[in-house]
Motif scaffolding. Structure first.
Motif, PDB file in Angstrom:
ATOM      1  N   PRO A  34       1.224  -1.289  -0.222  1.00  9.15           N
ATOM      2  CA  PRO A  34       0.455  -0.172   0.290  1.00  9.15           C
ATOM      3  C   PRO A  34       0.602   1.404  -0.002  1.00  9.15           C
ATOM      4  CG  PRO A  34       0.128  -1.048   2.311  1.00  9.15           C
ATOM      5  CD  PRO A  34       1.177  -1.791   0.986  1.00  9.15           C
ATOM      6  N   ALA A  35       0.208   2.082  -0.594  1.00  7.22           N
ATOM      7  CA  ALA A  35       1.044   3.466  -0.332  1.00  7.22           C
ATOM      8  C   ALA A  35       0.995   4.083   1.137  1.00  7.22           C
ATOM      9  CB  ALA A  35       0.412   3.849  -1.851  1.00  7.22           C
ATOM     10  N   LEU A  36       0.123   3.836   1.047  1.00  3.81           N
ATOM     11  CA  LEU A  36      -0.345   4.807   2.894  1.00  3.81           C
ATOM     12  C   LEU A  36      -1.059   3.389   3.939  1.00  3.81           C
ATOM     13  CD1 LEU A  36      -1.459   7.200   4.737  1.00  3.81           C
ATOM     14  CD2 LEU A  36      -3.361   7.055   3.969  1.00  3.81           C
ATOM     15  N   ILE A  37      -0.212   3.494   4.804  1.00  2.00           N
ATOM     16  CA  ILE A  37      -0.014   2.266   6.213  1.00  2.00           C
ATOM     17  C   ILE A  37      -1.106   3.235   7.411  1.00  2.00           C
ATOM     18  CG2 ILE A  37       1.100   0.472   7.316  1.00  2.00           C
ATOM     19  CD1 ILE A  37       2.361   0.624   5.392  1.00  2.00           C
ATOM     20  N   LEU A  38      -1.919   2.216   8.181  1.00  2.00           N
ATOM     21  CA  LEU A  38      -2.690   3.073   8.877  1.00  2.00           C
ATOM     22  C   LEU A  38      -2.595   2.440   9.853  1.00  2.00           C
ATOM     23  CD1 LEU A  38      -5.768   4.618   7.666  1.00  2.00           C
ATOM     24  CD2 LEU A  38      -3.471   5.614   8.074  1.00  2.00           C
ATOM     25  N   ALA A  39      -2.055   2.386  11.097  1.00  2.00           N
ATOM     26  CA  ALA A  39      -1.623   1.758  12.262  1.00  2.00           C
ATOM     27  C   ALA A  39      -2.103   1.776  13.019  1.00  2.00           C
ATOM     28  CB  ALA A  39       0.089   1.316  12.484  1.00  2.00           C
ATOM     29  N   ASP A  40      -3.338   1.554  13.766  1.00  2.00           N
ATOM     30  CA  ASP A  40      -4.191   1.574  16.011  1.00  2.00           C
ATOM     31  C   ASP A  40      -3.429   1.018  16.624  1.00  2.00           C
ATOM     32  OD1 ASP A  40      -5.335   2.571  16.866  1.00  2.00           O
ATOM     33  OD2 ASP A  40      -7.871   1.875  15.688  1.00  2.00           O
ATOM     34  N   GLU A  41      -2.720   1.593  17.990  1.00  2.00           N
ATOM     35  CA  GLU A  41      -2.622   1.118  18.327  1.00  2.00           C
ATOM     36  C   GLU A  41      -1.164   0.323  18.377  1.00  2.00           C
ATOM     37  OE1 GLU A  41      -1.472   2.097  20.932  1.00  2.00           O
ATOM     38  OE2 GLU A  41      -3.095   3.850  21.057  1.00  2.00           O
ATOM     39  N   PRO A  42      -0.657  -0.621  17.429  1.00  2.00           N
ATOM     40  CA  PRO A  42       0.036  -1.208  17.003  1.00  2.00           C
ATOM     41  C   PRO A  42       1.177  -2.067  17.853  1.00  2.00           C
ATOM     42  CG  PRO A  42       1.421   0.451  16.322  1.00  2.00           C
ATOM     43  CD  PRO A  42       0.024   0.818  16.452  1.00  2.00           C
ATOM     44  N   THR A  43       1.223  -1.588  19.435  1.00  2.00           N
ATOM     45  CA  THR A  43       2.085  -1.932  20.685  1.00  2.00           C
ATOM     46  C   THR A  43       1.789  -1.912  21.231  1.00  2.00           C
ATOM     47  OG1 THR A  43       2.504   0.137  20.946  1.00  2.00           O
ATOM     48  CG2 THR A  43       4.301  -1.082  19.438  1.00  2.00           C
ATOM     49  N   ALA A  44      -0.096  -2.389  21.165  1.00  2.00           N
ATOM     50  CA  ALA A  44      -1.415  -1.887  23.008  1.00  2.00           C
ATOM     51  C   ALA A  44      -1.088  -3.795  22.835  1.00  2.00           C
ATOM     52  CB  ALA A  44      -1.958  -1.904  22.245  1.00  2.00           C
ATOM     53  N   SER A  45      -1.207  -3.522  24.331  1.00  2.00           N
ATOM     54  CA  SER A  45      -0.032  -5.125  25.054  1.00  2.00           C
ATOM     55  C   SER A  45       0.189  -6.455  24.832  1.00  2.00           C
ATOM     56  CB  SER A  45      -1.666  -6.205  24.775  1.00  2.00           C
ATOM     57  OG  SER A  45      -3.773  -5.389  25.211  1.00  2.00           O
ATOM     58  N   LEU A  46       1.663  -5.548  23.972  1.00  2.00           N
ATOM     59  CA  LEU A  46       2.625  -6.384  24.469  1.00  2.00           C
ATOM     60  C   LEU A  46       3.582  -5.989  24.704  1.00  2.00           C
ATOM     61  CD1 LEU A  46       3.450  -6.291  20.033  1.00  2.00           C
ATOM     62  CD2 LEU A  46       1.793  -7.869  21.169  1.00  2.00           C
ATOM     63  N   GLY A  47       4.543  -7.018  25.262  1.00  2.00           N
ATOM     64  CA  GLY A  47       5.939  -6.987  26.583  1.00  2.00           C
ATOM     65  C   GLY A  47       6.456  -5.349  25.545  1.00  2.00           C
ATOM     66  N   THR A  48       7.590  -5.047  26.505  1.00  2.00           N
ATOM     67  CA  THR A  48       8.462  -4.198  25.806  1.00  2.00           C
ATOM     68  C   THR A  48       9.114  -4.834  24.456  1.00  2.00           C
ATOM     69  OG1 THR A  48       8.584  -2.576  27.879  1.00  2.00           O
ATOM     70  CG2 THR A  48      10.337  -2.453  26.623  1.00  2.00           C
ATOM     71  N   GLY A  49      10.288  -5.766  25.279  1.00  2.00           N
ATOM     72  CA  GLY A  49      10.806  -6.710  23.833  1.00  2.00           C
ATOM     73  C   GLY A  49      10.139  -6.589  22.828  1.00  2.00           C
ATOM     74  N   HIS A  50       8.778  -7.440  22.697  1.00  2.00           N
ATOM     75  CA  HIS A  50       7.790  -7.630  21.193  1.00  2.00           C
ATOM     76  C   HIS A  50       7.248  -6.038  20.859  1.00  2.00           C
ATOM     77  CE1 HIS A  50       7.123 -11.623  23.175  1.00  2.00           C
ATOM     78  NE2 HIS A  50       7.841 -12.135  22.590  1.00  2.00           N
ATOM     79  N   ALA A  51       7.185  -5.098  22.219  1.00  2.00           N
ATOM     80  CA  ALA A  51       6.288  -3.788  20.890  1.00  2.00           C
ATOM     81  C   ALA A  51       7.957  -2.922  20.387  1.00  2.00           C
ATOM     82  CB  ALA A  51       6.023  -2.745  22.253  1.00  2.00           C
TER      83      ALA A  51
END
Length: 236
Positions: free
Chosen positions: A173-190
């Protein structure tokens, strides 16, 4: 890991022109969630959207994607007023232009990783081409998912997040929209998810707009929009 091959993808300038969105509170009284007089986002930009819960971060992404219509103002992609299109034309534009990483993933539990990643292709054809299957497998490997035949129902939350990102990137895609992509993830995974999202957007030249509460992720963006400063008032 090596970058995925990506053909040249047409990009566009995103303009939010006099944009406003009205909602109703628990008592049914109307109020204006936010107003954005003018915001122009150049192709290839990476922007983080911040602000407290309820300020309209997710709603703004949905407005940009044409999933919501603004109460006033317009969303323009290059010179095309997306917010003025019919529902079917907005659907077509969204399929051709946008990769959306939803906060709740929206995976199909019965399907495996590869099938979930390639789901956008099934909107236009029932059977996947060989190159589409190869791309889904390559994206799975890039996201650290070595077994593309595992069902989504068996995945951890972090693995589901990676599948959701891979699916958003599937159509280049030419435009990527991400809504809270690191929510509920630990620090390393985020941090890993943030790396993957920013790296793949940069490699393809896509515009990336990310709504987040995560200060570590927000710090990765050179451009930021704080919706807590956007005007909010009772609607007329």
């Amino acid at each position: 890991m090596p970058a995925l091959p990506s053909p040249e993808q047409p990009s566009g300038r995103l303009t939010l022109e006099g944009l406003a969105l009205d909602h109703r509170d628990a008592d049914g009284k109307p109020f204006r969630l936010f107003e954005l007089p003018l915001l122009t986002i150049e192709p290839g930009s990476c922007i983080g959207i911040s602000g407290p819960s309820g300020c309209g971060k997710s709603s703004l992404l949905h407005l940009i994607a044409g999933l919501l219509r603004p109460s006033q103002g317009r969303v323009l992609w290059s010179d095309r007023a997306v917010s003025d299109l019919s529902e079917s034309d907005r659907d077509r534009w969204r399929r051709e232009t946008i990769g959306f990483v939803f906060q709740d993933f929206h995976l199909i539990p019965e399907l495996d990783i590869a099938a979930n990643i390639a789901l956008p292709a099934r909107f236009s054809a029932w059977n996947l081409r060989a190159d589409e299957k190869d791309r889904a497998a390559a994206l799975a490997r890039r996201m650290g998912l070595p077994d593309p035949r595992r069902r989504a129902a068996l995945l951890s939350r972090g693995e589901q997040q990676r599948v959701a990102i891979a699916r958003a990137l599937f159509t280049r895609p030419a435009l990527i929209l991400a809504d809270e992509p690191t929510a509920s993830l630990g620090t390393g995974h985020a941090a890993e998810v943030a790396d993957l999202l920013l790296e793949t957007a940069m490699e393809s030249g896509a515009t990336l707009i990310c709504a987040t509460h995560d200060p570590a992720l927000l710090a990765r963006f050179g451009q930021r929009l704080d919706l807590s400063h956007a005007p909010q008032r009772r609607a007329a």
